[in-house]
Motif scaffolding. Structure first.
Motif, PDB file in Angstrom:
ATOM      1  N   VAL A 402      55.262  22.443  30.099  1.00  0.00           N
ATOM      2  CA  VAL A 402      54.245  22.405  31.151  1.00  0.00           C
ATOM      3  C   VAL A 402      53.753  20.976  31.300  1.00  0.00           C
ATOM      4  CG1 VAL A 402      51.992  23.228  31.889  1.00  0.00           C
ATOM      5  CG2 VAL A 402      53.549  24.779  30.728  1.00  0.00           C
ATOM      6  N   ASN A 440      54.042  32.706  34.071  1.00  0.00           N
ATOM      7  CA  ASN A 440      53.098  31.598  34.039  1.00  0.00           C
ATOM      8  C   ASN A 440      51.706  32.195  33.972  1.00  0.00           C
ATOM      9  OD1 ASN A 440      55.118  29.635  34.524  1.00  0.00           O
ATOM     10  ND2 ASN A 440      55.017  30.096  36.708  1.00  0.00           N
ATOM     11  N   VAL A 442      47.262  30.980  33.561  1.00  0.00           N
ATOM     12  CA  VAL A 442      46.214  29.989  33.319  1.00  0.00           C
ATOM     13  C   VAL A 442      45.059  30.709  32.633  1.00  0.00           C
ATOM     14  CG1 VAL A 442      44.576  28.367  34.323  1.00  0.00           C
ATOM     15  CG2 VAL A 442      46.869  28.589  35.311  1.00  0.00           C
ATOM     16  N   LYS A 443      44.657  30.177  31.500  1.00  0.00           N
ATOM     17  CA  LYS A 443      43.516  30.723  30.777  1.00  0.00           C
ATOM     18  C   LYS A 443      42.292  29.840  30.999  1.00  0.00           C
ATOM     19  CE  LYS A 443      46.058  32.982  27.024  1.00  0.00           C
ATOM     20  NZ  LYS A 443      46.153  33.157  25.553  1.00  0.00           N
ATOM     21  N   ASP A 448      42.837  35.014  30.004  1.00  0.00           N
ATOM     22  CA  ASP A 448      43.751  34.935  31.140  1.00  0.00           C
ATOM     23  C   ASP A 448      43.006  35.208  32.439  1.00  0.00           C
ATOM     24  OD1 ASP A 448      46.743  34.549  30.621  1.00  0.00           O
ATOM     25  OD2 ASP A 448      46.175  35.910  29.005  1.00  0.00           O
ATOM     26  N   GLN A 486      43.782  26.227  30.357  1.00  0.00           N
ATOM     27  CA  GLN A 486      45.089  26.033  29.742  1.00  0.00           C
ATOM     28  C   GLN A 486      46.154  26.688  30.617  1.00  0.00           C
ATOM     29  OE1 GLN A 486      44.253  27.686  25.757  1.00  0.00           O
ATOM     30  NE2 GLN A 486      44.905  25.716  24.933  1.00  0.00           N
ATOM     31  N   TYR A 488      50.080  27.943  30.922  1.00  0.00           N
ATOM     32  CA  TYR A 488      51.153  28.386  30.039  1.00  0.00           C
ATOM     33  C   TYR A 488      52.416  28.648  30.849  1.00  0.00           C
ATOM     34  CZ  TYR A 488      48.169  29.337  25.964  1.00  0.00           C
ATOM     35  OH  TYR A 488      47.337  29.227  24.880  1.00  0.00           O
ATOM     36  N   ALA A 491      53.879  32.552  28.613  1.00  0.00           N
ATOM     37  CA  ALA A 491      52.737  32.948  27.803  1.00  0.00           C
ATOM     38  C   ALA A 491      52.915  34.373  27.315  1.00  0.00           C
ATOM     39  CB  ALA A 491      51.455  32.838  28.634  1.00  0.00           C
ATOM     40  N   GLU A 511      57.841  26.218  21.114  1.00  0.00           N
ATOM     41  CA  GLU A 511      56.687  26.627  21.911  1.00  0.00           C
ATOM     42  C   GLU A 511      55.518  25.679  21.669  1.00  0.00           C
ATOM     43  OE1 GLU A 511      55.829  30.744  21.304  1.00  0.00           O
ATOM     44  OE2 GLU A 511      57.559  31.395  22.451  1.00  0.00           O
ATOM     45  N   ASN A 514      54.689  24.233  25.584  1.00  0.00           N
ATOM     46  CA  ASN A 514      54.674  25.088  26.778  1.00  0.00           C
ATOM     47  C   ASN A 514      53.256  25.353  27.277  1.00  0.00           C
ATOM     48  OD1 ASN A 514      53.796  26.839  24.803  1.00  0.00           O
ATOM     49  ND2 ASN A 514      55.049  28.568  25.511  1.00  0.00           N
ATOM     50  N   THR A 515      52.309  24.494  26.884  1.00  0.00           N
ATOM     51  CA  THR A 515      50.943  24.599  27.392  1.00  0.00           C
ATOM     52  C   THR A 515      50.447  23.211  27.801  1.00  0.00           C
ATOM     53  OG1 THR A 515      49.856  24.240  25.258  1.00  0.00           O
ATOM     54  CG2 THR A 515      50.476  26.510  25.813  1.00  0.00           C
ATOM     55  N   THR A 517      46.450  21.343  29.013  1.00  0.00           N
ATOM     56  CA  THR A 517      45.001  21.560  29.061  1.00  0.00           C
ATOM     57  C   THR A 517      44.364  20.699  30.147  1.00  0.00           C
ATOM     58  OG1 THR A 517      44.957  22.062  26.699  1.00  0.00           O
ATOM     59  CG2 THR A 517      42.874  21.506  27.722  1.00  0.00           C
TER      60      THR A 517
END
Length: 559
Positions: A402, A440, A442-443, A448, A486, A488, A491, A511, A514-515, A517
């Motif tokens: 990402v 995909n 987004v947190k 989530d 975040q 992902y 995810a 992994e 794969n994030t 921020t």
């Protein structure tokens, strides 16, 4: 003698010819090979088919199905259960267990009529889509266009009713003091006759946001009756049941005792006890339809094959209006092992029903039980994972990265939500391509808030994603805060869609990357850094304390 021999040879020839024609007529259609081209989910482009079975009627699947069903039936101690599956228009699996009537020792069969409950929402939505195809209604028009006297606060579209985005209340939610009580047990000639009993009730949520409602479907039924001049009962018969060849699929009439209907049960003190189901005829599409399992299967087959509505409109029914919500038009949707799934479950006292379909593979499964709490949706999902080879979805080894996670415009408040527009890129720098769709998300502060599925990503390829992350915050309690987002790729699936198991993930090389921020400052609020200390100026009020966490998302379970 020669005449007799010629006659004998002729008779043998005719017999062989007829036998050959029968065998050809009933030969099953070939299964879709994994090597055949497959369109991408959400587009017309071709892509390599995901790992999965090539013969869904195989003994392996049948054996696995049997094991799952037997274990579920024993664990739940069900009175009766039916599981049917079709592929390419053919019945490829049938499993019937228990009793339709326990006390009468009447065995369960696929011909016994049960209740659809909220599966009715799928059927009812198909009726409205068909009326739109006929030019009789515009689903994007306001419901008030078609219903005289609908109070002004019902300011939503017919489409919003079918996608549970109207805001109309559900069971057990606030009512108006001017609304009558006890009306649901009455008989009504039309759906329009029902509406004055609850249309004064306040909306339970803003129009345009997801809020599950059976009452809303009563309003869409009334719209259908108004534009067609027919009762909804006849609309279901003419537009759905007859084209599908499903004679038992109809609006329920509990007073009709001439039907081959199951007995209904609930659990009391660990025992199955017969009950009288609640009356739902006042909301035909909300939960008031019935069918045999076999006829519900026929409906699913006909729907996928474009015999009820067009295939383009079947795709439309599976298209989410909002990536945050899995509910589309009358059904829930998901992507499982690269295939788009549409599904609907229904439960009420005394019964439980579930249907799932994969139009691209011409697959449909029906699971029905004559008891509430039967868990037919969880059983159906387990069987779907077997059918789609979801547990074989690993084996790819991309390394998804990402990158370029940025805010694309200023955060804003809209309809009770804080909206944060963002974008980010996903690059595959691993040794293999990701042949299946992956998740995909987004947190926001670890929760989530946005999910979507990216299509197959070849090796060394990259794609960008745009999103509007929404957080329910009607009182603007988040104003002035700095939030951590975040992004992902791949995810944990459970955070995005409960109909996909956690093990149906792409097996990445790493992994660790794969994030990404991003910190976002929410506009407004009190600046605590520059605000005067309350002990230095008693004339000024203390700053309002802002909660230090975000509450649960305003999301509902998959239905």
């Amino acid at each position: 003698m020669c005449v007799m021999l010629r006659r004998t040879f002729f008779q043998m020839f005719v017999f062989l010819a007829v036998a050959t024609s029968i065998s050809v007529h009933f030969a099953p259609r070939p299964s879709l090979s994994a090597a055949e081209p497959k369109r991408r989910v959400g587009s017309g482009a071709a892509q390599r088919a995901p790992i999965g079975p090539t013969n869904l009627a195989s003994n392996t699947n049948s054996t696995e199905f049997d094991q799952e069903i037997d274990a579920h039936f024993a664990e739940k101690k069900l009175p009766g259960l039916v599981v049917l599956m079709a592929r390419d228009g053919l019945l490829t699996y049938r499993r019937v267990k228990g009793h339709a009537d326990v006390a009468g020792n009447v065995p369960m069969t696929e011909h016994k009529i049960g209740r659809l409950n909220s599966v009715s929402k799928l059927v009812g939505s198909v009726v409205l889509v068909r009326l739109e195809e006929q030019g009789k209604i515009n689903l994007k028009s306001k419901a008030s266009t078609y219903i005289d006297g609908l109070p002004a606060h019902h300011n939503y579209r017919v489409l919003d009713l079918l996608t549970c985005r109207s805001g109309v209340r559900h069971y057990g939610e606030p009512t108006s003091s001017d609304s009558p009580t006890g009306w649901s047990e009455n008989d009504f000639a039309t759906a329009a006759d029902v509406l004055p009993n609850f249309w004064l009730d306040p909306l339970a949520s803003p129009s345009g946001s997801y809020h599950y409602s059976s009452f809303g479907y009563t309003i869409s039924d009334a719209c259908a009756e108004e534009v067609s001049g027919k009762s909804f009962r006849n609309l279901v018969k003419d537009l759905v049941a007859t084209p599908a060849g499903a004679s038992t699929l109809r609006v329920e009439d509990l007073e009709d005792n001439n039907l081959n209907r199951v007995k209904f049960y609930t659990v009391e003190n660990g025992q199955n006890v017969e009950v009288s189901p609640p009356k739902k005829e006042w909301t035909p599409s909300g939960g008031g339809m019935q069918s045999s399992p076999l006829d519900l299967l026929k409906f699913g087959i006909a729907l996928m094959d474009g015999k009820v509505i067009s295939k383009a409109n079947v795709d439309r029914m599976m298209t989410r209006l909002d990536s945050n919500d899995s509910y589309a038009i009358g059904c829930s949707t998901a992507i499982e092992n690269g295939y788009q799934v549409m599904a609907k479950d229904g439960s009420a006292e005394g019964s439980n029903a579930y249907i799932w379909m994969v139009p691209e593979r011409r697959m449909v499964m029906v699971v029905m039980a004559n008891r509430d709490g039967a868990g037919v949706d969880s059983l159906g999902k387990s069987l779907r994972r077997i059918a789609l080879g979801t547990n074989k979805a690993s084996g790819q080894e991309p390394d998804l990265v990402v990158e370029k996670f940025v805010r694309t415009s200023a955060p804003r408040y809209k309809n009770g939500y804080l909206e944060i527009p963002v974008s980010f890129g996903v690059k595959n720098q691993g040794k293999a391509g990701a042949s299946s769709s992956f998740l995909n998300s987004v947190k926001v502060e670890g929760v989530d808030r946005w999910t979507a599925f990216m299509e197959a990503l070849p090796r060394e390829d990259s794609k960008s994603v745009s999103a509007v992350v929404k957080v329910s915050d009607p009182n603007k309690l988040l104003a002035g805060r700095t939030l951590t987002l975040q992004a992902y790729a791949d995810a944990p699936i459970a955070g995005g869609d409960t109909s996909i198991p956690s093990y149906a993930r792409i097996n990445e090389v790493s992994e660790n990357n794969n994030t990404a921020t991003l910190e976002v400052k929410v506009p407004g609020g009190l600046d605590l850094k520059t605000a005067p200390r309350p002990d230095t100026d008693a004339s000024k009020s203390r700053p309002t304390r802002v909660p230090n966490r975000i509450g649960p998302a305003n999301r509902k379970p998959v239905k």
